[in-house]
Design a protein around this motif. Structure first.
Motif, PDB file in Angstrom:
ATOM      1  N   ASN A 237     113.695 -30.459  69.305  1.00 49.85           N
ATOM      2  CA  ASN A 237     113.626 -30.559  70.753  1.00 49.85           C
ATOM      3  C   ASN A 237     114.821 -31.389  71.240  1.00 49.85           C
ATOM      4  O   ASN A 237     114.821 -32.623  71.138  1.00 49.85           O
ATOM      5  N   LEU A 238     115.843 -30.717  71.764  1.00 52.55           N
ATOM      6  CA  LEU A 238     117.075 -31.408  72.151  1.00 52.55           C
ATOM      7  C   LEU A 238     116.867 -32.314  73.361  1.00 52.55           C
ATOM      8  O   LEU A 238     117.561 -33.322  73.510  1.00 52.55           O
ATOM      9  N   LYS A 239     115.936 -31.956  74.239  1.00 52.04           N
ATOM     10  CA  LYS A 239     115.627 -32.855  75.353  1.00 52.04           C
ATOM     11  C   LYS A 239     115.089 -34.181  74.842  1.00 52.04           C
ATOM     12  O   LYS A 239     115.459 -35.259  75.326  1.00 52.04           O
ATOM     13  N   ALA A 240     114.200 -34.102  73.860  1.00 52.60           N
ATOM     14  CA  ALA A 240     113.642 -35.327  73.283  1.00 52.60           C
ATOM     15  C   ALA A 240     114.722 -36.127  72.569  1.00 52.60           C
ATOM     16  O   ALA A 240     114.734 -37.362  72.615  1.00 52.60           O
ATOM     17  N   LEU A 241     115.659 -35.431  71.914  1.00 55.63           N
ATOM     18  CA  LEU A 241     116.748 -36.133  71.241  1.00 55.63           C
ATOM     19  C   LEU A 241     117.611 -36.874  72.251  1.00 55.63           C
ATOM     20  O   LEU A 241     117.954 -38.050  72.058  1.00 55.63           O
ATOM     21  N   HIS A 242     117.958 -36.242  73.360  1.00 56.23           N
ATOM     22  CA  HIS A 242     118.768 -36.908  74.387  1.00 56.23           C
ATOM     23  C   HIS A 242     118.032 -38.111  74.957  1.00 56.23           C
ATOM     24  O   HIS A 242     118.647 -39.161  75.215  1.00 56.23           O
ATOM     25  N   ALA A 243     116.721 -37.988  75.133  1.00 56.15           N
ATOM     26  CA  ALA A 243     115.936 -39.077  75.711  1.00 56.15           C
ATOM     27  C   ALA A 243     115.714 -40.228  74.740  1.00 56.15           C
ATOM     28  O   ALA A 243     115.160 -41.260  75.114  1.00 56.15           O
ATOM     29  N   GLY A 244     116.158 -40.064  73.498  1.00 55.20           N
ATOM     30  CA  GLY A 244     115.972 -41.115  72.509  1.00 55.20           C
ATOM     31  C   GLY A 244     114.621 -41.082  71.845  1.00 55.20           C
ATOM     32  O   GLY A 244     114.195 -42.062  71.230  1.00 55.20           O
ATOM     33  N   ASP A 245     113.923 -39.933  71.949  1.00 56.25           N
ATOM     34  CA  ASP A 245     112.549 -39.838  71.445  1.00 56.25           C
ATOM     35  C   ASP A 245     112.444 -39.097  70.112  1.00 56.25           C
ATOM     36  O   ASP A 245     111.334 -38.768  69.680  1.00 56.25           O
ATOM     37  N   ILE A 246     113.562 -38.806  69.468  1.00 55.08           N
ATOM     38  CA  ILE A 246     113.545 -38.246  68.119  1.00 55.08           C
ATOM     39  C   ILE A 246     113.863 -39.374  67.149  1.00 55.08           C
ATOM     40  O   ILE A 246     114.955 -39.944  67.157  1.00 55.08           O
ATOM     41  N   SER A 247     112.906 -39.706  66.319  1.00 53.21           N
ATOM     42  CA  SER A 247     113.025 -40.863  65.424  1.00 53.21           C
ATOM     43  C   SER A 247     113.565 -40.446  64.061  1.00 53.21           C
ATOM     44  O   SER A 247     113.157 -39.423  63.513  1.00 53.21           O
ATOM     45  N   LEU A 248     114.463 -41.261  63.533  1.00 53.57           N
ATOM     46  CA  LEU A 248     114.926 -41.028  62.168  1.00 53.57           C
ATOM     47  C   LEU A 248     113.770 -41.112  61.178  1.00 53.57           C
ATOM     48  O   LEU A 248     113.590 -40.237  60.336  1.00 53.57           O
ATOM     49  N   VAL A 249     112.968 -42.176  61.303  1.00 52.82           N
ATOM     50  CA  VAL A 249     111.890 -42.409  60.333  1.00 52.82           C
ATOM     51  C   VAL A 249     110.704 -41.492  60.592  1.00 52.82           C
ATOM     52  O   VAL A 249     110.210 -40.832  59.668  1.00 52.82           O
ATOM     53  N   ASP A 250     110.241 -41.413  61.829  1.00 52.37           N
ATOM     54  CA  ASP A 250     109.006 -40.678  62.129  1.00 52.37           C
ATOM     55  C   ASP A 250     109.212 -39.188  62.343  1.00 52.37           C
ATOM     56  O   ASP A 250     108.245 -38.438  62.422  1.00 52.37           O
ATOM     57  N   PHE A 251     110.449 -38.755  62.466  1.00 50.89           N
ATOM     58  CA  PHE A 251     110.708 -37.326  62.603  1.00 50.89           C
ATOM     59  C   PHE A 251     111.576 -36.831  61.445  1.00 50.89           C
ATOM     60  O   PHE A 251     111.121 -36.099  60.574  1.00 50.89           O
ATOM     61  N   LEU A 252     112.839 -37.220  61.412  1.00 46.91           N
ATOM     62  CA  LEU A 252     113.798 -36.586  60.509  1.00 46.91           C
ATOM     63  C   LEU A 252     113.509 -36.865  59.043  1.00 46.91           C
ATOM     64  O   LEU A 252     113.627 -35.967  58.201  1.00 46.91           O
ATOM     65  N   LEU A 253     113.119 -38.092  58.712  1.00 47.59           N
ATOM     66  CA  LEU A 253     112.785 -38.389  57.315  1.00 47.59           C
ATOM     67  C   LEU A 253     111.341 -38.027  57.000  1.00 47.59           C
ATOM     68  O   LEU A 253     111.052 -37.450  55.943  1.00 47.59           O
ATOM     69  N   ARG A 254     110.435 -38.350  57.897  1.00 45.69           N
ATOM     70  CA  ARG A 254     109.027 -38.027  57.639  1.00 45.69           C
ATOM     71  C   ARG A 254     108.833 -36.515  57.501  1.00 45.69           C
ATOM     72  O   ARG A 254     108.053 -36.060  56.655  1.00 45.69           O
ATOM     73  N   ARG A 255     109.547 -35.743  58.295  1.00 43.87           N
ATOM     74  CA  ARG A 255     109.405 -34.290  58.240  1.00 43.87           C
ATOM     75  C   ARG A 255     109.740 -33.769  56.843  1.00 43.87           C
ATOM     76  O   ARG A 255     108.994 -32.964  56.279  1.00 43.87           O
ATOM     77  N   GLU A 256     110.846 -34.239  56.263  1.00 45.89           N
ATOM     78  CA  GLU A 256     111.266 -33.750  54.953  1.00 45.89           C
ATOM     79  C   GLU A 256     110.415 -34.299  53.817  1.00 45.89           C
ATOM     80  O   GLU A 256     110.039 -33.572  52.895  1.00 45.89           O
ATOM     81  N   LEU A 257     110.117 -35.595  53.887  1.00 48.28           N
ATOM     82  CA  LEU A 257     109.361 -36.235  52.810  1.00 48.28           C
ATOM     83  C   LEU A 257     107.859 -36.082  52.998  1.00 48.28           C
ATOM     84  O   LEU A 257     107.094 -36.327  52.061  1.00 48.28           O
ATOM     85  N   GLY A 258     107.442 -35.666  54.204  1.00 48.91           N
ATOM     86  CA  GLY A 258     106.031 -35.517  54.504  1.00 48.91           C
ATOM     87  C   GLY A 258     105.573 -34.074  54.419  1.00 48.91           C
ATOM     88  O   GLY A 258     105.389 -33.517  53.337  1.00 48.91           O
ATOM     89  N   TYR A 259     105.435 -33.407  55.581  1.00 54.77           N
ATOM     90  CA  TYR A 259     104.743 -32.117  55.533  1.00 54.77           C
ATOM     91  C   TYR A 259     105.539 -31.022  54.841  1.00 54.77           C
ATOM     92  O   TYR A 259     104.956 -30.156  54.170  1.00 54.77           O
ATOM     93  N   ILE A 260     106.883 -31.045  54.943  1.00 57.59           N
ATOM     94  CA  ILE A 260     107.634 -30.007  54.230  1.00 57.59           C
ATOM     95  C   ILE A 260     107.546 -30.226  52.725  1.00 57.59           C
ATOM     96  O   ILE A 260     107.411 -29.278  51.945  1.00 57.59           O
ATOM     97  N   ALA A 261     107.603 -31.482  52.302  1.00 55.69           N
ATOM     98  CA  ALA A 261     107.428 -31.770  50.870  1.00 55.69           C
ATOM     99  C   ALA A 261     106.048 -31.353  50.392  1.00 55.69           C
ATOM    100  O   ALA A 261     105.889 -30.855  49.265  1.00 55.69           O
TER     101      ALA A 261
END
Length: 435
Positions: A237-261
């Motif tokens: 969600n690029l709008k959320a990224l611009h707003a500062g609401d995309i988290s490295l830990v809770d989105f980008l890392l958790r996504r890969e190490l969490g549900y995709i893993a």
């Protein structure tokens, strides 16, 4: 600089003090400057230099003490905290190593271009922990545990076969768990909330013994352009990224190490066969309607059967967005080879379901009207104990754990840097204004 690099690589108690001193020196520089949005070019250079020096201190500290840090945070690897808990605990136990909860709260209240970039320090922390042959495997396995939210919802899901998690609905039909992504206003563009909902949904499907196979599909959209049509995913969600609401830990890392893993490697939970197979693994079917863009296309690379509507396409617009498309740079090599991987990731090539190269990513292409039948047939056929065992062995061959861990260690650092690069911030800002 009052800190010598020798201090942070020596005995741990001395290194802790040096680490804190290095961080405090940087904070003094930042405190004397206006906020990030109001700095002159010279002030931005001064801030960048101070941060860079502090990060060199942190990097050297972790190079010498990553395992000691992880052992202290996990009580000798007897506890299995998740990423967010680890980040917060590191800031408390090792002052100066990671941003504090208060610092992160300030960051969350700002648009991306107005942040200090403290998530880069979190990326550095997790990169070094994942690099460690001691801490890294333990951390990756810890992220395969079921979430507390899923455990709390499991009894009701087993009773009713239904769970409405907000952006994802789960319905058990026979022995199949159907996960429907239903962010109808945003074409299933992912944000922090959807990552949490997806991990909970995947956990429920893997925890429920009545489920033999999982299915992921997008729901019908309310978006004007696709109203009434199913859509798989529009990616981040690029709008959320611009707003500062995309988290490295809770989105980008958790996504890969969490549900995709978990989709790929299974769920680490106590079960009857844990003595020989510590994770619960089930086969997964993806049903792609309309398109799978960005993160949606990334998901397809871990599914066992991908069915696409004849008018669908997939793409990974990483070069346009400026960020790294998760683990796709690693997994695409297995699916498509180096040449097509570069065309997709670096050049932005779109792959239509009906073109020959789509067979590298899609197993079956059917008319839109036949999607339900094809999905049900695939789910029935994959619901087999022999499929589960062979799937497990195929995954081990495709993604050796050590190779995947090495990739994720680099990903944690490089993705954090990308989040705060000038080109990414410029692109998401222009996107937000245009939309």
């Amino acid at each position: 600089m009052a800190v010598s690099f020798e201090d942070v690589t020596g005995e741990l108690s001395t290194a802790r003090k040096a680490l804190l001193t290095g961080a405090e020196e940087a904070e003094e520089v930042l405190a004397a400057l206006p906020g990030p949005a109001d700095r002159t070019p010279a002030q931005r250079e001064a801030a960048a230099a101070a941060k860079n020096t502090a990060r060199q201190v942190r990097a050297r500290f972790l190079a010498a003490h990553a395992d000691a840090v992880y052992d202290e945070l996990t009580e000798g690897r007897t506890r299995r905290p998740r990423l967010a808990e680890l980040a917060d605990a590191a800031a408390v136990a090792f002052p100066g190593l990671a941003p504090t909860a208060e610092q992160m709260a300030v960051e969350r209240g700002r648009p991306q271009e107005n942040k200090e970039g403290r998530e880069i320090d979190q990326g550095l922390l997790f990169s070094r922990l994942l690099e460690s042959p001691v801490a890294g495997p333990h951390l990756m396995d810890s992220m395969l545990l079921p979430t507390p939210r899923a455990l709390a919802a499991l009894t009701e899901f087993r009773r009713t076969g239904l769970a409405d998690l907000g952006s994802v609905r789960v319905e058990r039909r026979g022995t199949a768990a159907y996960l429907t992504m239903c962010r109808t206003d945003s074409l299933n563009a992912e944000d922090n909330r959807q990552v949490d909902d997806m991990e909970t949904a995947v956990d429920l499907a893997l925890l429920d013994p009545a489920v033999g196979v999982g299915v992921l599909r997008g729901g019908e959209m309310a978006h004007p352009r696709y109203r009434g049509r199913r859509v798989f995913s529009a990616g981040i969600n690029l709008k959320a990224l611009h707003a500062g609401d995309i988290s490295l830990v809770d989105f980008l890392l958790r996504r890969e190490l969490g549900y995709i893993a978990k989709l790929s490697r299974g769920l680490m939970v106590d079960h009857a066969g844990a003595w020989h197979s510590p994770t619960v693994v089930k086969p997964w079917v993806a049903a792609v309607d309309s398109f799978a863009i960005g993160g949606g296309a990334q998901l397809l690379l871990v599914f066992d059967r991908v069915i696409a509507a004849s008018d669908a396409y997939l793409s990974l617009p990483a070069a346009q967005e400026g960020i790294i498309p998760g683990v796709s740079n690693f997994r695409l090599q297995q699916s498509a080879g180096a040449r097509i991987s570069r065309q997709i990731v670096l050049w932005g090539r779109r792959i239509w379901a009906t073109e020959p190269d789509a067979r590298l990513f899609v197993d079956e292409v059917v008319d839109t009207a036949d999607m339900d039948r094809a999905v049900a047939t695939a789910a029935e056929r994959l619901d087999s104990a022999a499929v589960v065992t062979n799937r497990r062995m195929l995954r081990l061959s495709e993604e050796p754990p050590e190779a995947l861990r090495a990739y994720l260690a680099q990903f944690a650092m490089q993705q954090a840097l990308r989040l705060y690069s000038e080109d990414v911030i410029g692109k998401v800002t222009r996107f937000s204004r245009r939309d």
